[in-house]
Scaffold this motif. Structure first.
Motif, PDB file in Angstrom:
ATOM      1  N   ILE A   1       2.081 -14.140   0.559  1.00 51.93           N
ATOM      2  CA  ILE A   1       1.629 -14.159   1.992  1.00 51.93           C
ATOM      3  C   ILE A   1       3.406 -14.179   2.509  1.00 51.93           C
ATOM      4  N   LEU A   2       3.287 -13.194   3.723  1.00 56.50           N
ATOM      5  CA  LEU A   2       4.638 -13.196   4.305  1.00 56.50           C
ATOM      6  C   LEU A   2       4.435 -13.365   5.868  1.00 56.50           C
ATOM      7  N   VAL A   3       5.395 -13.627   6.638  1.00 53.86           N
ATOM      8  CA  VAL A   3       5.232 -13.911   8.186  1.00 53.86           C
ATOM      9  C   VAL A   3       5.878 -12.695   8.784  1.00 53.86           C
ATOM     10  N   ARG A   4       5.168 -12.267   9.791  1.00 47.89           N
ATOM     11  CA  ARG A   4       5.430 -10.893  10.657  1.00 47.89           C
ATOM     12  C   ARG A   4       5.788 -11.468  12.257  1.00 47.89           C
ATOM     13  N   SER A   5       7.039 -11.318  12.492  1.00 49.96           N
ATOM     14  CA  SER A   5       7.384 -11.677  14.087  1.00 49.96           C
ATOM     15  C   SER A   5       6.654 -10.685  14.814  1.00 49.96           C
ATOM     16  N   GLN A   6       7.036 -11.161  16.097  1.00 49.93           N
ATOM     17  CA  GLN A   6       6.227 -10.250  17.102  1.00 49.93           C
ATOM     18  C   GLN A   6       7.231  -9.219  17.700  1.00 49.93           C
ATOM     19  N   ILE A   7       8.495  -9.350  17.437  1.00 50.97           N
ATOM     20  CA  ILE A   7       9.631  -8.479  17.709  1.00 50.97           C
ATOM     21  C   ILE A   7       9.354  -7.115  17.009  1.00 50.97           C
TER      22      ILE A   7
ATOM     23  N   GLU B   1      12.997  -0.253  15.832  1.00 53.00           N
ATOM     24  CA  GLU B   1      12.822   0.889  16.707  1.00 53.00           C
ATOM     25  C   GLU B   1      11.888   1.945  15.944  1.00 53.00           C
ATOM     26  N   ALA B   2      11.311   1.748  14.804  1.00 53.16           N
ATOM     27  CA  ALA B   2      10.102   2.202  14.408  1.00 53.16           C
ATOM     28  C   ALA B   2       8.773   2.037  15.085  1.00 53.16           C
ATOM     29  N   GLY B   3       8.892   1.214  15.842  1.00 52.99           N
ATOM     30  CA  GLY B   3       7.506   0.807  16.847  1.00 52.99           C
ATOM     31  C   GLY B   3       6.630  -0.296  15.801  1.00 52.99           C
ATOM     32  N   GLU B   4       7.269  -0.796  14.745  1.00 53.14           N
ATOM     33  CA  GLU B   4       6.508  -1.673  14.116  1.00 53.14           C
ATOM     34  C   GLU B   4       7.192  -3.323  14.136  1.00 53.14           C
ATOM     35  N   LYS B   5       6.281  -4.135  13.875  1.00 51.21           N
ATOM     36  CA  LYS B   5       6.793  -5.449  14.091  1.00 51.21           C
ATOM     37  C   LYS B   5       7.583  -5.896  12.662  1.00 51.21           C
ATOM     38  N   ILE B   6       8.541  -6.852  13.082  1.00 49.65           N
ATOM     39  CA  ILE B   6       9.351  -7.010  11.793  1.00 49.65           C
ATOM     40  C   ILE B   6       8.711  -7.903  10.852  1.00 49.65           C
TER      41      ILE B   6
ATOM     42  N   ALA C   1      -6.683 -15.797  22.567  1.00 48.70           N
ATOM     43  CA  ALA C   1      -5.922 -15.832  23.514  1.00 48.70           C
ATOM     44  C   ALA C   1      -6.521 -16.119  24.772  1.00 48.70           C
ATOM     45  N   ASN C   2      -5.482 -16.876  25.630  1.00 47.26           N
ATOM     46  CA  ASN C   2      -5.851 -17.530  27.049  1.00 47.26           C
ATOM     47  C   ASN C   2      -4.797 -17.246  27.824  1.00 47.26           C
ATOM     48  N   LEU C   3      -4.785 -18.088  28.968  1.00 48.51           N
ATOM     49  CA  LEU C   3      -3.615 -18.179  30.017  1.00 48.51           C
ATOM     50  C   LEU C   3      -2.353 -18.740  29.385  1.00 48.51           C
ATOM     51  N   VAL C   4      -2.446 -19.754  28.282  1.00 56.15           N
ATOM     52  CA  VAL C   4      -1.303 -20.142  28.032  1.00 56.15           C
ATOM     53  C   VAL C   4      -0.593 -19.655  26.753  1.00 56.15           C
ATOM     54  N   ALA C   5      -1.367 -19.329  25.705  1.00 50.25           N
ATOM     55  CA  ALA C   5      -0.798 -18.702  24.430  1.00 50.25           C
ATOM     56  C   ALA C   5      -1.791 -17.401  24.363  1.00 50.25           C
ATOM     57  N   ASN C   6      -1.294 -16.811  23.251  1.00 47.90           N
ATOM     58  CA  ASN C   6      -1.900 -15.342  22.816  1.00 47.90           C
ATOM     59  C   ASN C   6      -1.413 -15.129  21.484  1.00 47.90           C
ATOM     60  N   GLU C   7      -2.415 -14.972  20.347  1.00 46.25           N
ATOM     61  CA  GLU C   7      -2.064 -14.948  18.982  1.00 46.25           C
ATOM     62  C   GLU C   7      -1.483 -13.385  18.697  1.00 46.25           C
ATOM     63  N   TYR C   8      -1.572 -12.559  19.574  1.00 43.64           N
ATOM     64  CA  TYR C   8      -1.140 -11.406  19.392  1.00 43.64           C
ATOM     65  C   TYR C   8       0.071 -11.048  20.015  1.00 43.64           C
ATOM     66  N   GLY C   9       0.850 -11.949  20.646  1.00 45.46           N
ATOM     67  CA  GLY C   9       1.940 -11.657  20.988  1.00 45.46           C
ATOM     68  C   GLY C   9       2.332 -12.433  22.182  1.00 45.46           C
TER      69      GLY C   9
END
Length: 332
Positions: A217-223, A226-231, A253-261
């Motif tokens: 398992i690896l972690v994916r950043s929200q950044i 340039e290829a349009g993919e998350k790091i 997702a709510n008004l405080v946090a959002n798991e998608y970004g």
């Protein structure tokens, strides 16, 4: 003795009659409302556009967020259900046009049927939007929010058609739950100055323990690169980011946090689609009132179905606004 002066402009200005610009007072007021409401939506969408491009390198990817279809759980079908919702709303605009045309021809039966189909289309759209909200709020996989407010997601590489593809993994699938039970802070427990929001099902330590126990398992950043993919971080970077920067587990997702970004995406989504959904719901209620008046023969006795035309103007406006909302949120 008559001292009035004729300026020659009397016929060029509206003298306050009932048909300014060849439109009745009611239709003119509807147009005024539409113009003012269009300016309101324009302001909201402009604000969304500025925020979208300010955080262009960390904005959630719509194809990864809106992948759900009712009764097809577990399958990722990007934009399919949103396209269905859009199609239904556009078709309801078509039936409204046919209702207005039937009204011009004083055809009560056709007006009734086309108004009924328009109402059904509106109800399906509002119901679909409510389902989409519920799905968005619930979330799919969960994520960890860092101390800086960034979102870290989880996944692993799998083989698909001969190439390695990163596949998301739910926090629930690998987190190792500890024995200690956490109690929610509230005023009853003596912490009078605050009350916590709903406690996540897992904490950061449990997520880290599960990540450490699963080397694939690896972690994916929200950044976004340039290829349009998350790091995607390396194994060492993944463990370090969770251990040193992990703050809380985010589910949905709510008004405080959002798991998608970024949480700003969820704020705009709830506000703008909710505001539009309120307009559609109002339009459905207006259409129902007009529909029963048509059945009762109210407009037949008046000798005019102009009321159908006026509510039709509003309905077409709501459909047109959705085209822009759909473009901004789902396509751009």
């Amino acid at each position: 003795m008559d001292t009035s002066v004729v300026t020659g402009t009397e016929e060029k200005v509206w003298g306050g009659g009932n048909e300014p610009l060849k439109a009745s007072y009611g239709k003119l007021m509807m147009w005024f409302f539409i113009v003012s409401d269009a300016l309101t939506f324009s302001g909201f969408l402009a604000a969304y556009g500025f925020s979208r491009f300010k955080f262009i390198d960390s904005w959630p990817i719509a194809d990864e967020v809106f992948t759900h279809v009712p009764f097809l759980h577990g399958q990722e079908l990007p934009m399919i259900y949103v396209a269905f919702m859009t199609f239904i709303l556009i078709m309801s605009s078509v039936t409204m046009v046919l209702a207005v045309d039937a009204g011009h021809n004083m055809n009560k039966t056709k007006v009734t049927w086309y108004m009924f189909l328009t109402i059904i289309g509106g109800v399906i759209f509002v119901g679909s939007q409510a389902w989409e909200w519920a799905t968005f709020i619930k979330g799919d996989y969960g994520a960890v929010q860092t101390k800086g407010g960034n979102i870290l997601q989880f996944g692993e590489y799998v083989d698909k058609d001969g190439e390695q593809v990163f596949k998301r993994i739910s926090v629930a699938d690998f987190a190792i739950v500890g024995e200690k039970e956490r109690v929610q802070d509230n005023r009853k427990s003596g912490i009078w100055y605050r009350s916590e929001s709903t406690i996540p099902n897992y904490n950061v330590d449990e997520v880290y323990a599960g990540l450490e126990a699963n080397p694939n398992i690896l972690v994916r950043s929200q950044i976004i690169n340039e290829a349009g993919e998350k790091i995607i971080l390396t194994r060492e970077e993944s463990l370090k980011s969770i251990k040193e920067n992990g703050k809380t587990v985010v589910e949905g997702a709510n008004l405080v946090a959002n798991e998608y970004g970024t949480a700003l995406f969820a704020d705009f989504f709830f506000f703008i689609t909710g505001f539009h959904g309120f307009h559609v719901l109002s339009g459905v209620l207006l259409n129902i009132i007009i529909f029963f008046n048509v059945i009762l023969g109210t407009y037949e006795r008046r000798g005019s179905y102009e009321m159908v035309e006026k509510v039709g103007l509003y309905w077409h406006f709501v459909d047109l606004v959705w085209v822009f909302v759909f473009t901004f949120f789902y396509l751009v």
